[in-house]
Design a protein around this motif. Structure first.
Motif, PDB file in Angstrom:
ATOM      1  N   UNK A  18     -39.184 -18.563  -0.388  1.00 46.75           N
ATOM      2  CA  UNK A  18     -38.481 -17.916   0.718  1.00 46.75           C
ATOM      3  C   UNK A  18     -39.077 -16.547   1.025  1.00 46.75           C
ATOM      4  N   UNK A  19     -39.326 -15.778  -0.032  1.00 44.03           N
ATOM      5  CA  UNK A  19     -39.884 -14.439   0.143  1.00 44.03           C
ATOM      6  C   UNK A  19     -41.279 -14.500   0.769  1.00 44.03           C
ATOM      7  N   UNK A  20     -42.077 -15.457   0.343  1.00 46.77           N
ATOM      8  CA  UNK A  20     -43.423 -15.592   0.908  1.00 46.77           C
ATOM      9  C   UNK A  20     -43.365 -15.935   2.397  1.00 46.77           C
ATOM     10  N   UNK A  21     -42.416 -16.779   2.753  1.00 44.76           N
ATOM     11  CA  UNK A  21     -42.314 -17.238   4.151  1.00 44.76           C
ATOM     12  C   UNK A  21     -41.707 -16.182   5.071  1.00 44.76           C
ATOM     13  N   UNK A  22     -40.705 -15.449   4.579  1.00 43.20           N
ATOM     14  CA  UNK A  22     -39.964 -14.518   5.435  1.00 43.20           C
ATOM     15  C   UNK A  22     -40.098 -13.059   4.991  1.00 43.20           C
ATOM     16  N   UNK A  23     -41.135 -12.729   4.301  1.00 41.72           N
ATOM     17  CA  UNK A  23     -41.307 -11.402   3.720  1.00 41.72           C
ATOM     18  C   UNK A  23     -41.102 -10.264   4.718  1.00 41.72           C
ATOM     19  N   UNK A  24     -41.618 -10.421   5.908  1.00 44.73           N
ATOM     20  CA  UNK A  24     -41.517  -9.351   6.909  1.00 44.73           C
ATOM     21  C   UNK A  24     -40.076  -9.114   7.357  1.00 44.73           C
ATOM     22  N   UNK A  25     -39.243 -10.131   7.284  1.00 44.32           N
ATOM     23  CA  UNK A  25     -37.859 -10.016   7.757  1.00 44.32           C
ATOM     24  C   UNK A  25     -36.878  -9.595   6.657  1.00 44.32           C
ATOM     25  N   UNK A  26     -37.321  -9.621   5.409  1.00 38.57           N
ATOM     26  CA  UNK A  26     -36.428  -9.288   4.295  1.00 38.57           C
ATOM     27  C   UNK A  26     -36.487  -7.790   4.041  1.00 38.57           C
ATOM     28  N   UNK A  27     -35.310  -7.159   4.074  1.00 41.36           N
ATOM     29  CA  UNK A  27     -35.249  -5.723   3.815  1.00 41.36           C
ATOM     30  C   UNK A  27     -35.479  -5.432   2.329  1.00 41.36           C
ATOM     31  N   UNK A  28     -35.955  -4.250   2.046  1.00 41.94           N
ATOM     32  CA  UNK A  28     -36.243  -3.846   0.667  1.00 41.94           C
ATOM     33  C   UNK A  28     -34.989  -3.902  -0.208  1.00 41.94           C
ATOM     34  N   UNK A  29     -33.850  -3.506   0.343  1.00 39.17           N
ATOM     35  CA  UNK A  29     -32.604  -3.525  -0.434  1.00 39.17           C
ATOM     36  C   UNK A  29     -32.209  -4.959  -0.798  1.00 39.17           C
ATOM     37  N   UNK A  30     -32.534  -5.915   0.051  1.00 37.48           N
ATOM     38  CA  UNK A  30     -32.253  -7.317  -0.250  1.00 37.48           C
ATOM     39  C   UNK A  30     -33.170  -7.820  -1.367  1.00 37.48           C
ATOM     40  N   UNK A  31     -34.418  -7.413  -1.310  1.00 33.95           N
ATOM     41  CA  UNK A  31     -35.353  -7.792  -2.367  1.00 33.95           C
ATOM     42  C   UNK A  31     -34.912  -7.206  -3.708  1.00 33.95           C
ATOM     43  N   UNK A  32     -34.449  -5.965  -3.687  1.00 31.15           N
ATOM     44  CA  UNK A  32     -33.973  -5.313  -4.916  1.00 31.15           C
ATOM     45  C   UNK A  32     -32.741  -6.028  -5.476  1.00 31.15           C
ATOM     46  N   UNK A  33     -31.831  -6.427  -4.571  1.00 32.88           N
ATOM     47  CA  UNK A  33     -30.612  -7.119  -5.006  1.00 32.88           C
ATOM     48  C   UNK A  33     -30.957  -8.444  -5.685  1.00 32.88           C
ATOM     49  N   UNK A  34     -31.872  -9.198  -5.107  1.00 34.83           N
ATOM     50  CA  UNK A  34     -32.261 -10.481  -5.699  1.00 34.83           C
ATOM     51  C   UNK A  34     -32.970 -10.251  -7.034  1.00 34.83           C
ATOM     52  N   UNK A  35     -33.812  -9.240  -7.102  1.00 38.69           N
ATOM     53  CA  UNK A  35     -34.507  -8.924  -8.351  1.00 38.69           C
ATOM     54  C   UNK A  35     -33.498  -8.589  -9.446  1.00 38.69           C
ATOM     55  N   UNK A  36     -32.462  -7.827  -9.102  1.00 36.67           N
ATOM     56  CA  UNK A  36     -31.425  -7.491 -10.082  1.00 36.67           C
ATOM     57  C   UNK A  36     -30.693  -8.745 -10.557  1.00 36.67           C
ATOM     58  N   UNK A  37     -30.324  -9.614  -9.623  1.00 35.86           N
ATOM     59  CA  UNK A  37     -29.602 -10.836  -9.983  1.00 35.86           C
ATOM     60  C   UNK A  37     -30.458 -11.701 -10.906  1.00 35.86           C
ATOM     61  N   UNK A  38     -31.732 -11.837 -10.581  1.00 34.16           N
ATOM     62  CA  UNK A  38     -32.617 -12.673 -11.394  1.00 34.16           C
ATOM     63  C   UNK A  38     -32.828 -12.098 -12.797  1.00 34.16           C
ATOM     64  N   UNK A  39     -32.742 -10.788 -12.931  1.00 25.68           N
ATOM     65  CA  UNK A  39     -32.936 -10.160 -14.234  1.00 25.68           C
ATOM     66  C   UNK A  39     -31.655  -9.904 -15.000  1.00 25.68           C
ATOM     67  N   UNK A  40     -30.524 -10.187 -14.389  1.00 26.05           N
ATOM     68  CA  UNK A  40     -29.231  -9.906 -15.014  1.00 26.05           C
ATOM     69  C   UNK A  40     -29.041 -10.740 -16.281  1.00 26.05           C
ATOM     70  N   UNK A  41     -28.730 -10.051 -17.360  1.00 27.91           N
ATOM     71  CA  UNK A  41     -28.450 -10.725 -18.619  1.00 27.91           C
ATOM     72  C   UNK A  41     -29.694 -11.188 -19.362  1.00 27.91           C
ATOM     73  N   UNK A  42     -30.868 -10.764 -18.919  1.00 32.10           N
ATOM     74  CA  UNK A  42     -32.108 -11.136 -19.585  1.00 32.10           C
ATOM     75  C   UNK A  42     -32.436 -10.075 -20.636  1.00 32.10           C
ATOM     76  N   UNK A  43     -32.520 -10.456 -21.895  1.00 38.04           N
ATOM     77  CA  UNK A  43     -32.806  -9.479 -22.951  1.00 38.04           C
ATOM     78  C   UNK A  43     -34.125  -8.739 -22.760  1.00 38.04           C
ATOM     79  N   UNK A  44     -35.051  -9.301 -22.004  1.00 32.67           N
ATOM     80  CA  UNK A  44     -36.315  -8.613 -21.752  1.00 32.67           C
ATOM     81  C   UNK A  44     -36.112  -7.351 -20.913  1.00 32.67           C
TER      82      UNK A  44
END
Length: 91
Positions: A18-44
């Motif tokens: 999705x990010x590769x296809x719509x990168x220009x339309x995705x706001x930075x804050x949305x990218x940050x939110x998804x990054x946080x969700x994907x990393x949530x609860x990861x011991x790394x």
């Protein structure tokens, strides 16, 4: 928790495409939110270790840090519950 893991799994599987296809339309804050969700609860991404003092430190528990984002399916529930409690007290 069941729904949150499903949403997280969908993001894991489909977000890069999705990010590769719509990168220009995705706001930075949305990218940050998804990054946080994907990393949530990861011991790394950080964790706390708790050792049992009663057994001489033989047992330990690792508790991964959460993202604390209100957009996260897991953390957002806590955020919403606290907001509801606050509003109930004000009314």
């Amino acid at each position: 928790m069941r729904y949150s893991s499903k949403i997280k799994e969908i993001l894991k599987l489909k977000w890069p495409e999705f990010e590769a296809k719509y990168s220009a339309a995705i706001r930075e804050c949305e990218k940050e939110a998804v990054t946080k969700v994907l990393g949530c609860g990861d011991p790394q991404n950080g964790f706390a270790e708790y050792w049992c003092l009663d057994c001489g430190g033989k047992e330990k528990k690792i508790v991964p840090f959460t993202c604390k984002s209100r957009f996260c399916p897991s953390c957002g529930k806590v955020y919403t519950d606290k907001w509801v409690e606050k509003m109930s007290k004000e009314m």
